[in-house]
Write an enzyme that holds these catalytic residues in place. Structure first.
Site, PDB file in Angstrom:
ATOM      1  N   LYS A  31      -6.125  -1.719  13.361  1.00 52.03           N
ATOM      2  CA  LYS A  31      -7.489  -1.207  13.201  1.00 52.03           C
ATOM      3  C   LYS A  31      -8.558  -2.293  13.207  1.00 52.03           C
ATOM      4  O   LYS A  31      -9.715  -2.014  12.931  1.00 52.03           O
ATOM      5  CB  LYS A  31      -7.592  -0.385  11.917  1.00 52.03           C
ATOM      6  N   SER A  70      -7.328   9.525  10.605  1.00 49.42           N
ATOM      7  CA  SER A  70      -8.157   9.029  11.697  1.00 49.42           C
ATOM      8  C   SER A  70      -9.354   8.253  11.142  1.00 49.42           C
ATOM      9  O   SER A  70      -9.357   7.854   9.973  1.00 49.42           O
ATOM     10  CB  SER A  70      -8.611  10.193  12.593  1.00 49.42           C
ATOM     11  N   LYS A  73     -14.663   5.883  13.726  1.00 51.93           N
ATOM     12  CA  LYS A  73     -14.796   5.110  14.967  1.00 51.93           C
ATOM     13  C   LYS A  73     -14.200   5.842  16.179  1.00 51.93           C
ATOM     14  O   LYS A  73     -14.373   5.402  17.317  1.00 51.93           O
ATOM     15  CB  LYS A  73     -14.151   3.733  14.795  1.00 51.93           C
ATOM     16  N   VAL A 111     -13.373   2.559   3.576  1.00 52.62           N
ATOM     17  CA  VAL A 111     -12.899   2.713   2.196  1.00 52.62           C
ATOM     18  C   VAL A 111     -13.248   1.449   1.413  1.00 52.62           C
ATOM     19  O   VAL A 111     -12.827   0.347   1.770  1.00 52.62           O
ATOM     20  CB  VAL A 111     -11.380   2.973   2.156  1.00 52.62           C
ATOM     21  N   SER A 114     -10.780  -1.713   0.307  1.00 56.83           N
ATOM     22  CA  SER A 114      -9.547  -1.774   1.087  1.00 56.83           C
ATOM     23  C   SER A 114      -9.464  -3.088   1.839  1.00 56.83           C
ATOM     24  O   SER A 114     -10.442  -3.836   1.941  1.00 56.83           O
ATOM     25  CB  SER A 114      -9.486  -0.599   2.080  1.00 56.83           C
ATOM     26  N   GLU A 203     -18.353  -3.738  18.592  1.00 56.54           N
ATOM     27  CA  GLU A 203     -18.946  -3.239  17.347  1.00 56.54           C
ATOM     28  C   GLU A 203     -20.158  -2.355  17.625  1.00 56.54           C
ATOM     29  O   GLU A 203     -20.952  -2.611  18.518  1.00 56.54           O
ATOM     30  CB  GLU A 203     -19.349  -4.406  16.445  1.00 56.54           C
TER      31      GLU A 203
END
Length: 278
Positions: A31, A70, A73, A111, A114, A203
């Site tokens: 990710k 999911s 993004k 999150v 994280s 990004e």
């Protein structure tokens, strides 16, 4: 490369043979956005083919539920990571139309706390005396705490009937620059500079969750909505997977990226999206 895919499938099959899992929560994924931009073949192998392998094994071994985690993004993705996750959503939804397993996917944003989150990064940078780095002062992101995210993912999977694409209400988006300034202020440390480093490859200045309640179906949980999305047929999905497999077998990341762009129609170029709010 075909041998590698078969080897991974065999390894997974041994786990299914031994444990016969009733519920699969498919959260594993490469990710890291910039890293996947430069390693598109690996991103497709791990994210897309990995998800397809799990779907096939769930059907073979009679798993009861398949819950895919999911990301925001995946909505109009501007990077390889997001596009692979969108492809995974399509795989899961398609499987719900012809498989025996109950499938669902849950989409949400960042999150807090994280691995890879900006909060631990900012804390380290402040502790080191700065500077605190943000890629672009215009960036906004959705955030949720670890307990909130984990509980809502489990709840959405539990209420799934089959084939739903759940969207969590992440509340209002947060400007990263405001987050950095607040953390510096609350730390009490003086003289911490904020440095803008520039957008990273792939990004996006903002993320989308499609949390427009008039366009989503409600559930009994006010934080969980269902996106109205049509599933592709089994034949359509396998055609897309074959395109990706052929591209990955070349070993060329650019060929793989263009193949990914061809099978995920919403895959956009970041410069086209970011210029809209520049």
């Amino acid at each position: 490369m075909i041998c590698r895919s078969k080897f991974v499938l065999k390894a997974l099959e041994k786990v299914f043979e031994k444990y016969h899992p009733q519920i699969i929560i498919n959260a594993a994924a490469h990710k890291h956005v910039p890293l996947m931009e430069h390693n598109c073949v690996e991103a497709i192998y791990n994210n897309v083919f990995g998800t397809q392998n799990l779907v096939e094994l769930c059907e073979k071994f009679g798993t009861e539920r398949f819950m895919m985690v999911s990301t925001d993004k995946a909505v109009n993705p501007t990077n390889v990571m997001g596009a692979t996750k969108r492809m995974c959503e399509m795989i899961v939804q398609s499987a719900s139309t012809h498989g025996k397993v109950k499938y669902s996917a849950t989409r949400f944003g960042n999150v807090l706390g994280s691995a890879g989150s900006v909060i631990p990064l900012f804390k380290r940078q402040i502790a080191n005396g700065g500077p605190v780095t943000v890629t672009d002062k215009r960036i906004i992101r959705y955030f949720m705490t670890i307990p909130e995210a984990s509980q809502l993912v489990l709840q959405s999977g539990a209420i799934a009937d089959n084939g739903e694409l759940f969207v969590l209400d992440m509340g209002q988006p947060v400007k990263i620059i405001d987050l950095a300034e607040n953390m510096i202020r609350l730390s009490g440390v003086q003289g911490i500079e904020i440095v803008e480093t520039g957008l990273r490859p792939g990004e996006k200045l903002y993320e989308e969750l499609l949390v427009k309640t008039e366009e989503l179906d409600k559930t009994d949980n006010s934080m969980i909505f269902i996106e109205r999305d049509s599933a592709l047929s089994k034949e359509e999905i396998y055609k897309k997977i074959d395109i990706l497999r052929d591209a990955c077998n070349t070993g060329d990341d650019m060929i793989a990226k263009e193949a990914l762009r061809s099978v995920v129609p919403t895959f956009k170029r970041p410069e086209d999206v970011n210029k809209e709010i520049a």
